[in-house]
Design a protein around this motif. Structure first.
Motif, PDB file in Angstrom:
ATOM      1  N   PHE A  50       4.104  -1.042  -1.400  1.00 47.12           N
ATOM      2  CA  PHE A  50       3.616   0.378  -1.595  1.00 47.12           C
ATOM      3  C   PHE A  50       4.818   1.443  -1.235  1.00 47.12           C
ATOM      4  O   PHE A  50       5.942   0.950  -0.527  1.00 47.12           O
ATOM      5  N   ASP A  54       1.413   8.751  -2.469  1.00 43.05           N
ATOM      6  CA  ASP A  54      -0.033   7.985  -3.077  1.00 43.05           C
ATOM      7  C   ASP A  54       0.495   7.946  -4.223  1.00 43.05           C
ATOM      8  O   ASP A  54       0.280   7.555  -5.260  1.00 43.05           O
ATOM      9  N   ALA A  59      -0.816   4.252  -5.657  1.00 41.64           N
ATOM     10  CA  ALA A  59      -0.786   3.866  -5.211  1.00 41.64           C
ATOM     11  C   ALA A  59      -1.934   3.181  -4.800  1.00 41.64           C
ATOM     12  O   ALA A  59      -3.003   1.983  -4.719  1.00 41.64           O
ATOM     13  N   TRP A  60      -3.790   3.882  -5.063  1.00 39.48           N
ATOM     14  CA  TRP A  60      -4.962   4.003  -5.003  1.00 39.48           C
ATOM     15  C   TRP A  60      -4.792   2.521  -6.640  1.00 39.48           C
ATOM     16  O   TRP A  60      -6.042   1.767  -5.941  1.00 39.48           O
ATOM     17  N   LEU A  63      -3.832  -0.739  -4.964  1.00 39.73           N
ATOM     18  CA  LEU A  63      -4.521  -1.094  -3.652  1.00 39.73           C
ATOM     19  C   LEU A  63      -5.977  -1.474  -4.902  1.00 39.73           C
ATOM     20  O   LEU A  63      -6.408  -2.914  -4.373  1.00 39.73           O
ATOM     21  N   THR A  84       2.744   0.987   7.085  1.00 35.01           N
ATOM     22  CA  THR A  84       2.540   2.010   6.591  1.00 35.01           C
ATOM     23  C   THR A  84       0.950   2.366   6.449  1.00 35.01           C
ATOM     24  O   THR A  84      -0.064   1.658   6.677  1.00 35.01           O
ATOM     25  N   GLU A  85       0.809   3.461   5.990  1.00 34.70           N
ATOM     26  CA  GLU A  85      -0.669   4.572   5.360  1.00 34.70           C
ATOM     27  C   GLU A  85      -1.364   3.239   4.886  1.00 34.70           C
ATOM     28  O   GLU A  85      -2.373   2.814   4.775  1.00 34.70           O
ATOM     29  N   TRP A  86      -0.757   2.234   3.829  1.00 32.94           N
ATOM     30  CA  TRP A  86      -2.004   1.140   2.636  1.00 32.94           C
ATOM     31  C   TRP A  86      -1.454   0.320   3.145  1.00 32.94           C
ATOM     32  O   TRP A  86      -2.610  -0.121   3.010  1.00 32.94           O
ATOM     33  N   HIS A  87      -0.630  -0.128   4.444  1.00 31.64           N
ATOM     34  CA  HIS A  87      -1.472  -1.260   4.737  1.00 31.64           C
ATOM     35  C   HIS A  87      -2.446  -1.148   5.764  1.00 31.64           C
ATOM     36  O   HIS A  87      -3.740  -1.939   6.035  1.00 31.64           O
ATOM     37  N   THR A  89      -4.575   0.910   5.154  1.00 37.41           N
ATOM     38  CA  THR A  89      -6.107   0.961   4.553  1.00 37.41           C
ATOM     39  C   THR A  89      -6.560  -0.210   4.409  1.00 37.41           C
ATOM     40  O   THR A  89      -7.552  -0.760   3.831  1.00 37.41           O
TER      41      THR A  89
END
Length: 97
Positions: A50, A54, A59-60, A63, A84-87, A89
């Motif tokens: 990531f 985004d 990035a979506w 995911l 991170t925001e992705w982790h 999420t």
């Protein structure tokens, strides 16, 4: 680990939205070359890719590909302040079930 996953992971983090269109397209093509489902090991490796934002939705897609794995992506512990925001999420969508 399949070669297409290794190639994606070897190129590192996704670029941010300021990257040129060719770079983003190249990463999209790499990601689309990976068929689902991914293994738990592949999901773990992909989770490290990531980037800072985004990347125009890429990035979506990453995911969602990770979520095709049969089990949670390690670590499943609550993400720390530096996560991170992705982790976060991934944790919210999968890690704390």
């Amino acid at each position: 680990m399949r070669p297409e996953v290794q190639a994606f992971v070897a190129d590192g983090h996704l670029p941010n939205c300021d990257a040129d269109e060719e770079e983003i397209d190249r990463r999209v093509n790499q990601l689309e070359a990976i068929s689902a489902p991914v293994t738990a090991d592949e999901a773990d490796a992909l989770a490290a890719c990531f980037g800072p934002d985004d990347c125009y939705g890429v990035a979506w897609s990453l995911l969602h590909l990770i979520e095709t794995s049969p089990g949670p992506v390690p670590p499943v512990a609550l993400p720390g302040a530096d996560a991170t925001e992705w982790h976060r999420t991934l944790w919210n969508r999968w890690g704390n079930r």
